[in-house]
Motif scaffolding. Structure first.
Motif, PDB file in Angstrom:
ATOM      1  N   SER A   1       3.586  -0.533  -8.746  1.00  0.00           N
ATOM      2  CA  SER A   1       4.391   0.243  -9.672  1.00  0.00           C
ATOM      3  C   SER A   1       3.832   1.666  -9.808  1.00  0.00           C
ATOM      4  N   LEU A   2       2.510   1.742  -9.876  1.00  0.00           N
ATOM      5  CA  LEU A   2       1.834   3.036  -9.971  1.00  0.00           C
ATOM      6  C   LEU A   2       2.061   3.861  -8.696  1.00  0.00           C
ATOM      7  N   VAL A   3       1.948   3.203  -7.557  1.00  0.00           N
ATOM      8  CA  VAL A   3       2.123   3.878  -6.272  1.00  0.00           C
ATOM      9  C   VAL A   3       3.563   4.375  -6.123  1.00  0.00           C
ATOM     10  N   ARG A   4       4.536   3.538  -6.483  1.00  0.00           N
ATOM     11  CA  ARG A   4       5.951   3.922  -6.363  1.00  0.00           C
ATOM     12  C   ARG A   4       6.293   5.049  -7.330  1.00  0.00           C
ATOM     13  N   GLU A   5       5.755   4.949  -8.532  1.00  0.00           N
ATOM     14  CA  GLU A   5       6.012   5.950  -9.570  1.00  0.00           C
ATOM     15  C   GLU A   5       5.553   7.339  -9.116  1.00  0.00           C
ATOM     16  N   THR A   6       4.401   7.371  -8.412  1.00  0.00           N
ATOM     17  CA  THR A   6       3.850   8.657  -8.010  1.00  0.00           C
ATOM     18  C   THR A   6       4.284   9.051  -6.598  1.00  0.00           C
ATOM     19  N   GLY A   7       5.034   8.192  -5.905  1.00  0.00           N
ATOM     20  CA  GLY A   7       5.511   8.510  -4.564  1.00  0.00           C
ATOM     21  C   GLY A   7       4.383   8.595  -3.546  1.00  0.00           C
ATOM     22  N   LEU A   8       3.269   7.956  -3.879  1.00  0.00           N
ATOM     23  CA  LEU A   8       2.063   8.009  -3.060  1.00  0.00           C
ATOM     24  C   LEU A   8       2.228   7.228  -1.755  1.00  0.00           C
ATOM     25  N   SER A   9       1.533   7.665  -0.723  1.00  0.00           N
ATOM     26  CA  SER A   9       1.447   6.904   0.526  1.00  0.00           C
ATOM     27  C   SER A   9       0.198   6.042   0.443  1.00  0.00           C
ATOM     28  N   ALA A  10       0.262   4.838   1.003  1.00  0.00           N
ATOM     29  CA  ALA A  10      -0.897   3.954   0.880  1.00  0.00           C
ATOM     30  C   ALA A  10      -1.091   3.099   2.113  1.00  0.00           C
ATOM     31  N   LEU A  11      -2.359   2.851   2.416  1.00  0.00           N
ATOM     32  CA  LEU A  11      -2.750   1.901   3.459  1.00  0.00           C
ATOM     33  C   LEU A  11      -3.635   0.875   2.754  1.00  0.00           C
ATOM     34  N   ILE A  12      -3.142  -0.357   2.681  1.00  0.00           N
ATOM     35  CA  ILE A  12      -3.794  -1.374   1.855  1.00  0.00           C
ATOM     36  C   ILE A  12      -4.199  -2.561   2.714  1.00  0.00           C
ATOM     37  N   ALA A  13      -5.502  -2.751   2.867  1.00  0.00           N
ATOM     38  CA  ALA A  13      -6.003  -3.879   3.644  1.00  0.00           C
ATOM     39  C   ALA A  13      -6.019  -5.123   2.768  1.00  0.00           C
ATOM     40  N   THR A  14      -5.497  -6.209   3.298  1.00  0.00           N
ATOM     41  CA  THR A  14      -5.488  -7.457   2.543  1.00  0.00           C
ATOM     42  C   THR A  14      -5.482  -8.653   3.483  1.00  0.00           C
ATOM     43  N   HIS A  15      -6.052  -9.762   2.991  1.00  0.00           N
ATOM     44  CA  HIS A  15      -5.936 -11.028   3.716  1.00  0.00           C
ATOM     45  C   HIS A  15      -4.735 -11.807   3.224  1.00  0.00           C
ATOM     46  N   ASN A  16      -4.159 -11.350   2.112  1.00  0.00           N
ATOM     47  CA  ASN A  16      -3.112 -12.099   1.426  1.00  0.00           C
ATOM     48  C   ASN A  16      -1.736 -11.759   2.025  1.00  0.00           C
ATOM     49  N   LEU A  17      -1.191 -12.685   2.817  1.00  0.00           N
ATOM     50  CA  LEU A  17       0.053 -12.404   3.546  1.00  0.00           C
ATOM     51  C   LEU A  17       1.250 -12.264   2.614  1.00  0.00           C
ATOM     52  N   GLU A  18       1.188 -12.932   1.457  1.00  0.00           N
ATOM     53  CA  GLU A  18       2.279 -12.793   0.482  1.00  0.00           C
ATOM     54  C   GLU A  18       2.331 -11.374  -0.079  1.00  0.00           C
ATOM     55  N   LEU A  19       1.150 -10.844  -0.401  1.00  0.00           N
ATOM     56  CA  LEU A  19       1.095  -9.460  -0.896  1.00  0.00           C
ATOM     57  C   LEU A  19       1.507  -8.496   0.213  1.00  0.00           C
ATOM     58  N   ALA A  20       1.023  -8.765   1.424  1.00  0.00           N
ATOM     59  CA  ALA A  20       1.355  -7.886   2.556  1.00  0.00           C
ATOM     60  C   ALA A  20       2.866  -7.795   2.732  1.00  0.00           C
ATOM     61  N   ALA A  21       3.544  -8.933   2.552  1.00  0.00           N
ATOM     62  CA  ALA A  21       4.997  -8.978   2.759  1.00  0.00           C
ATOM     63  C   ALA A  21       5.751  -8.157   1.715  1.00  0.00           C
ATOM     64  N   ARG A  22       5.086  -7.828   0.622  1.00  0.00           N
ATOM     65  CA  ARG A  22       5.742  -7.022  -0.410  1.00  0.00           C
ATOM     66  C   ARG A  22       5.582  -5.523  -0.170  1.00  0.00           C
ATOM     67  N   MET A  23       4.868  -5.145   0.888  1.00  0.00           N
ATOM     68  CA  MET A  23       4.731  -3.720   1.217  1.00  0.00           C
ATOM     69  C   MET A  23       5.848  -3.324   2.192  1.00  0.00           C
ATOM     70  N   ASP A  24       5.908  -2.045   2.551  1.00  0.00           N
ATOM     71  CA  ASP A  24       7.013  -1.574   3.397  1.00  0.00           C
ATOM     72  C   ASP A  24       6.901  -2.084   4.821  1.00  0.00           C
ATOM     73  N   ARG A  25       5.666  -2.267   5.279  1.00  0.00           N
ATOM     74  CA  ARG A  25       5.439  -2.562   6.693  1.00  0.00           C
ATOM     75  C   ARG A  25       4.079  -3.228   6.809  1.00  0.00           C
ATOM     76  N   VAL A  26       3.967  -4.137   7.767  1.00  0.00           N
ATOM     77  CA  VAL A  26       2.694  -4.833   7.968  1.00  0.00           C
ATOM     78  C   VAL A  26       2.193  -4.538   9.377  1.00  0.00           C
ATOM     79  N   VAL A  27       0.926  -4.120   9.484  1.00  0.00           N
ATOM     80  CA  VAL A  27       0.305  -3.959  10.805  1.00  0.00           C
ATOM     81  C   VAL A  27      -0.961  -4.806  10.849  1.00  0.00           C
ATOM     82  N   ARG A  28      -1.354  -5.136  12.077  1.00  0.00           N
ATOM     83  CA  ARG A  28      -2.580  -5.921  12.282  1.00  0.00           C
ATOM     84  C   ARG A  28      -3.532  -5.150  13.170  1.00  0.00           C
ATOM     85  N   LEU A  29      -4.808  -5.504  13.080  1.00  0.00           N
ATOM     86  CA  LEU A  29      -5.782  -4.979  14.027  1.00  0.00           C
ATOM     87  C   LEU A  29      -6.058  -6.085  15.024  1.00  0.00           C
ATOM     88  N   ASP A  30      -5.857  -5.762  16.298  1.00  0.00           N
ATOM     89  CA  ASP A  30      -6.066  -6.769  17.328  1.00  0.00           C
ATOM     90  C   ASP A  30      -6.765  -6.131  18.517  1.00  0.00           C
TER      91      ASP A  30
END
Ligand code: ADP
Ligand code: ADP
Length: 225
Positions: free
Chosen positions: A189-218
């Protein structure tokens, strides 16, 4: 219009020694303005290395890093520190709030360090704390706050100086699933409110699915999930 452009990154440790590790090998990633990208990778895949390079805390062996369209490779230490302070906000799994200061002060202090006047810094801190629901706890020290509240304060601190890019490493990783969900919603909500760009590392696939796009490191590359 990109907030972050990483291209052809190469990064290894102990080059030329038997203990050599190649962490990034041709890693390329663009985060558009206002875009929130999830970075999913198993432990040891190079997530922290990538985030540190993106946040100008480390330099790649090869490749390019641009923040807000400005090339950052080859800048001197002072210019990099300046760019990091002005343009990047960091959030870690553990909040690292200053224990001897209140929640409000923890959000005010980085602004004072950046030359913002006290009254203005406090007003902004209150606004941010209110947005994530911890304004009633503003005068408490971190030890008196719950884990979720501490992490919300850390989000406010990361955004205090109006960065262009937010980099987060497992921002809800140390919270129980329910708290993690609520705290993640507050962050988004904070990120959307401020129009911020973000790169968020997570192991949680449910949270990842709520972002705009998911990338992996392989194998040292960034691939789209
Ligand atoms: P992640 O954050 O995905 O767990 P890291 O970026 O921390 O991954 O590390 C990627 C790989 O690089 C790991 O194999 C790690 O052991 C190695 N590594 C990280 N930092 C160093 C260092 N300073 N010296 C040697 N090896 C390192
Ligand atoms: P300051 O001196 O104003 O505290 P720095 O330029 O040292 O700012 O750091 C800016 C940001 O980078 C801060 O959010 C800090 O937490 C983070 N940071 C600095 N050094 C490191 C590091 N070695 N590892 C991880 N994060 C760091």
């Amino acid at each position: 219009d990109f907030a972050l452009e990483l291209a052809g990154l190469e990064k290894g440790y102990n080059r030329g020694k038997p203990s050599e590790v190649i962490v990034l090998h041709g890693a390329t990633l663009e985060v558009k303005r206002g875009e929130v990208v999830a970075l999913v990778a198993p432990s040891g895949a190079g997530k922290s290395t990538l985030l540190h390079i993106a946040g100008l805390l480390d330099t790649p062996d090869e490749g390019s890093v641009a923040l807000g369209g400005r090339n950052m490779v080859g800048l001197g230490d002072r210019a990099r520190t300046e760019a990091r302070r002005n343009d990047v906000g960091f959030i870690y799994q553990f909040h690292h709030l200053l224990p001897e200061f209140t929640a409000l002060e923890n959000v005010v202090i980085p602004q004072l360090a950046n030359g913002v006047a006290k009254a203005e810094a406090e007003a902004r801190a209150r606004e941010l704390l209110a947005h994530v629901g911890v304004l009633p706890r503003a005068d408490h020290r971190p030890a008196a706050l719950s884990g979720g509240e501490q992490q919300r304060v850390a989000f406010c601190r990361a955004l205090a100086n109006k960065p262009k890019l937010l980099l987060a490493d497992e921002p809800t990783g140390n919270l129980d699933p329910t708290t993690s969900d609520q705290v993640f919603a507050a962050l988004m909500s904070l990120v959307r409110e401020t129009g911020l760009s973000a790169l968020i590392a997570t192991h949680n696939l449910e949270l990842a699915a709520r972002m705009d796009r998911v990338v992996r490191l392989d194998k040292g590359r960034v691939v789209t999930s």
